[in-house]
Design a protein around this motif. Structure first.
Motif, short mmCIF file in Angstrom:
data_model
loop_
_atom_site.label_atom_id
_atom_site.label_comp_id
_atom_site.label_asym_id
_atom_site.label_seq_id
_atom_site.Cartn_x
_atom_site.Cartn_y
_atom_site.Cartn_z
N ILE A 172 14.41 20.95 -13.72
CA ILE A 172 15.76 21.50 -13.55
C ILE A 172 16.64 20.53 -12.76
N THR A 173 16.05 19.92 -11.72
CA THR A 173 16.80 18.93 -10.94
C THR A 173 17.24 17.78 -11.84
N MET A 211 0.47 5.75 7.79
CA MET A 211 0.92 5.62 6.41
C MET A 211 1.25 6.98 5.78
N ALA A 244 22.25 14.46 -4.81
CA ALA A 244 22.71 13.87 -6.08
C ALA A 244 22.99 14.94 -7.12
N CYS A 245 22.19 16.01 -7.08
CA CYS A 245 22.34 17.04 -8.09
C CYS A 245 23.39 18.07 -7.75
N ALA A 293 20.61 26.84 -15.11
CA ALA A 293 20.67 25.46 -14.63
C ALA A 293 21.88 24.69 -15.14
N LEU A 337 4.77 8.25 4.32
CA LEU A 337 4.87 8.74 2.94
C LEU A 337 5.52 10.13 2.91
N ILE A 354 3.10 15.11 -8.80
CA ILE A 354 4.16 16.12 -8.88
C ILE A 354 4.26 16.60 -10.33
N ALA A 366 1.71 9.50 -5.50
CA ALA A 366 2.34 10.79 -5.16
C ALA A 366 3.17 11.29 -6.34
N ASN A 368 1.08 4.19 -2.79
CA ASN A 368 0.92 5.62 -2.49
C ASN A 368 2.07 6.44 -3.07
N VAL A 369 3.25 5.86 -3.08
CA VAL A 369 4.41 6.56 -3.66
C VAL A 369 4.17 6.78 -5.16
N GLU A 377 0.83 -1.21 0.00
CA GLU A 377 0.00 0.00 0.00
C GLU A 377 0.87 1.26 0.00
N PHE A 378 1.95 1.18 0.78
CA PHE A 378 2.86 2.32 0.87
C PHE A 378 3.47 2.65 -0.51
N THR A 427 21.08 16.56 -12.89
CA THR A 427 21.52 15.17 -12.76
C THR A 427 22.05 14.64 -14.10
#
Lengths: 278, 476
Positions: A127-128, B1, B19-20, B104, B5, A120, A116, A112-113, A108-109, A132
């Motif tokens: 940019i992140t 939960m 990391a960046c 960036a 999360l 986003i 989520a 949810n990820v 379930e966790f 990378t």
């Protein structure tokens, strides 16, 4: 008094006309773009503008093709699309299968990820991700262009919803017939999910094909440019050659439109299949 | 939960930031952080050994195909003129996209040269990817001799604390195009238009006299409002509009000259649209305003000088086109309109940390400043010549004579222009322009609105932008 049959006919026709008008309304920008792309520059700057011209011309299409390497940009875009879509389908199918048919700790966790991640917006992480990509040396490469599109929450969600709709009896029957988990996935579940996969592929194609800012960031070199970035080069703030831009835009949208036309049945089936209980 | 999360997402965010961050010194990101020492030079004290072969240079631009094609001629000449360097120009999206990319990009991924809007130099003065041109001029045995002949207004605009930070390659200018024949018939002398009220009266006379249907159309941008304020001349921000340090206060509601000037601008649009004299604000310049001017239905157009060629093409000899600089906001002082507010695009050196590449970038800027190599860009785009050398070149003189005689009025003004027209110099110029445009849109759409309430909203939005910028970019 009107016969019920006639009444129904009128109702159907009225509904058709309304739908047709709505369809034309949605299509209008493309229709206008198409008509204007065949007009001469003189017609395009005349006032008021006319939908139809007495002197249609292909000069803008010729100019667009000779000014920028549209076919090369299309090739780059298709490479990125094919790899990213294939990867997303494979990864999301496996991931979704695990979520539906396996019981494991934290299921379930992790679900949810995934949800989520879907929430986003891409702009937040772009940019992140670019930083990378630079740090691992993938700027100006195909992997740099497609790596961030290889897996996505929406794909996992769509495939999970489909697998959840598969009748449990199918799994039981397959197990009785000697099918293991992989056998059931590849011999039963995947063939049955072709409409969903097709729908997902079309959705992803349109999404990845239309990406602009990510390929602009990652590809510095003209040789690595995708079609959306390449076509924007035709626009200069102070000087606007509308005919050529429209011609370029018409060529650019063609693959998306064709994919939608030929895949429309799959899109509908795919979108609705997840909601049907067996 | 939910707690788990949230913790996990927080951990992922921290990990991604780690990391960046980059692991090696050479991979320093150029994110828009202020220089710790703005006076620090980017020129190495000792010359490192020169790498063998031709050094490849890259120029990131926001110019599209047509302008790049014109610049390519100069680049080709530079590449042919020597074998030490080879320059390539690369399109990187529009101005905002280019800036986002520069912000960036890691230091070792930066280009050697990049474009940036002249009126927005304040937005890059603090970033550490900018190498200031003056540092190289100071090390050059010939000094600043190559900049001689560049219009003083441009030198001033591209300087910070008296030092050149970049060099103009496209000199745009806020102007009012007008139908010379129509003005003559109506008995209007364009030289009498000094401020926004004069502009309104001229337009009213033309429409009421039946010479045209609309007085003026606009290239919708807040840039022109900043020009009007600069020509007053009035400081609309503290620290002398940002020239003497970091801006902290917007003066649009200060109760003094700045407030009056902003009111005069908004009042102009209120009167114009209340009387039905203006082409709807927001109408597309190329597809709506230009055809109206070309057909004689509209007498004037407020735009930039680089739009001249397209306008001339559409007018197609039907009448003579005149041009005057954007008027001052009010007629408050004797110096009104005596400056030369700048616009357009400049070329800047990036701080890549590579001595030879940066030297090559500097050599190209020097090369480009020579009139004979860049006049084609001015004639092809309609941008003003950046220097007397370009102006005097055969190609440019032919352009004035054969294509746009009316532009001579602008050069006559530039010759005597002083440095009084100071555009706002800060990190939020884009927001200022956007907010001004939005305020004008509101007034134009509903002229019954109270000017002061629109001005107050404008002030609050700009002040918020300044506060936010200062909070996120503290002076070290």
């Amino acid at each position: 008094m009107m016969k019920p049959k006639t009444k129904k006919k009128i109702k159907d026709r009225s509904a058709f006309i309304v739908k047709l008008l709505i369809g034309i309304l949605f299509m209008l920008p493309i229709i206008i773009g198409l008509l204007f792309s065949f007009q001469t520059e003189t017609d395009l700057v005349s006032y008021p503008l006319k939908f139809f011209t007495a002197n249609p011309t292909l000069e803008h299409y010729i100019s667009a093709f000779t000014t920028i390497p549209i076919l090369h940009y299309l090739k780059n875009t298709l490479i990125v699309c094919v790899i990213a879509i294939t990867a997303q389908i494979v990864f999301s199918s496996l991931c979704a299968y695990a979520f539906v048919f396996f019981d494991f700790k934290g299921k379930e966790f992790f679900w949810n990820v995934v949800l989520a991640c879907m929430m986003i917006p891409g702009e937040v992480t772009i940019i992140t991700n670019y930083v990378t990509i630079q740090n691992i040396g993938l700027v100006n490469t195909y992997p740099g262009l497609f790596i961030t599109s290889m897996i996505g929450g929406t794909s996992i969600f769509m495939m999970r919803q489909y697998y959840k709709s598969l009748p449990k009896d199918f799994k039981d029957a397959a197990t009785i017939d000697g099918c293991g988990e992989l056998g059931f996935l590849f011999r039963v579940a995947t063939p049955l999910s072709i409409p969903t996969i097709s729908s997902l592929a079309i959705y992803l194609f349109v999404h990845i094909y239309n990406q602009f800012f990510w390929p602009l960031l990652v590809a510095n070199d003209d040789k690595m440019r995708t079609i959306q970035v390449g076509i924007s080069f035709l626009v200069t703030s102070d000087v606007t050659d509308y005919g050529r831009i429209l011609a370029g835009a018409m060529v650019t949208i063609l693959p998306s439109v064709l994919i939608y036309i030929f895949g429309q049945d799959y899109i509908i089936k795919g979108m609705t299949s997840g909601g049907v209980k067996g | 939960m939910k707690k788990m999360l949230a913790l996990l997402l927080a951990a992922v965010m921290v990990l991604s930031l780690v990391a960046c961050g980059g692991q090696e010194g050479s991979k320093e990101t150029t994110a828009k952080t202020p220089n710790t020492d703005p006076a620090a030079t980017t020129v190495a004290e000792t010359e490192p050994p020169r790498p063998a072969g031709t050094i490849e240079l890259v120029w990131w631009t926001n110019y599209g195909e047509k302008n790049v094609a014109l610049l390519q001629t100069t680049i080709d000449k530079f590449n042919e003129s020597q074998s030490d360097y080879h320059l390539t120009i690369e399109y990187q999206g529009n101005a905002n996209e280019l800036m986002a990319k520069l912000n960036a990009t890691n230091k070792d991924g930066l280009p050697d040269l990049f474009n940036h809007a002249a009126q927005r130099i304040g937005t890059i003065i603090d970033v550490n990817y900018l190498a200031k041109l003056q540092d190289y001029i100071d090390k050059d045995p010939d000094g600043a001799a190559w900049t001689k002949g560049t219009y003083q207004a441009l030198i001033d605009a591209y300087s910070y604390e008296g030092k050149l930070v970049g060099y103009p390659n496209g000199y745009s200018y806020g102007v009012v195009y007008y139908n010379k024949d129509m003005f003559a018939k109506a008995g209007i002398n364009p030289a009498d238009i000094h401020n926004m009220n004069d502009l309104y009266e001229a337009g009213k006379k033309l429409v009421d006299g039946g010479f045209c249907k609309k007085a003026i159309g606009f290239h919708p941008s807040g840039y022109y409002a900043n020009c009007m304020l600069a020509y007053d001349p009035v400081d609309t921000f503290d620290a002398k509009n940002g020239m003497d340090g970091r801006v902290t206060k917007c003066l649009y509601m200060d109760g003094g000259d700045a407030q009056k000037a902003v009111t005069a601008i908004l009042d102009y649009y209120k009167k114009l649209y209340a009387g039905g004299y203006g082409v709807p604000y927001g109408a597309n310049w190329n597809s709506e305003v230009v055809p109206l001017i070309a057909s004689g239905d509209c007498a004037m157009g407020m735009g930039v000088i680089s739009q001249a060629n397209n306008l001339i093409k559409n007018i197609d000899g039907k009448f003579k086109l005149g041009v005057l600089q954007v008027p001052a906001a009010t007629n408050g002082t004797e110096t009104a309109g005596k400056g030369a507010a700048i616009g357009g695009t400049g070329i800047f050196m990036a701080n890549t940390g590579d001595y030879w590449k940066m030297k090559g970038a500097y050599e190209f800027i020097k090369f480009m400043a020579q009139g004979e190599y860049t006049s084609n860009f001015s004639t092809g785009t309609g941008y003003l010549a950046c220097s007397d050398a370009v102006y005097q070149s055969d190609a440019y003189q032919t352009y004035i004579k054969d294509t746009f005689p009316g532009i001579q009025d602008i050069y006559d003004h530039l010759k005597v222009a002083d440095g009084s027209a100071v555009m706002p110099f800060n990190g939020v110029v884009t927001e200022i322009e956007n907010q001004f445009k939005s305020a004008i849109e509101k007034i134009a759409a509903d002229p019954s609105l109270d000017v002061m309430s629109v001005q107050k909203t404008l002030y609050e939005e700009v002040q918020d932008a300044i506060d936010l910028y200062n909070a996120s970019n503290p002076v070290k």
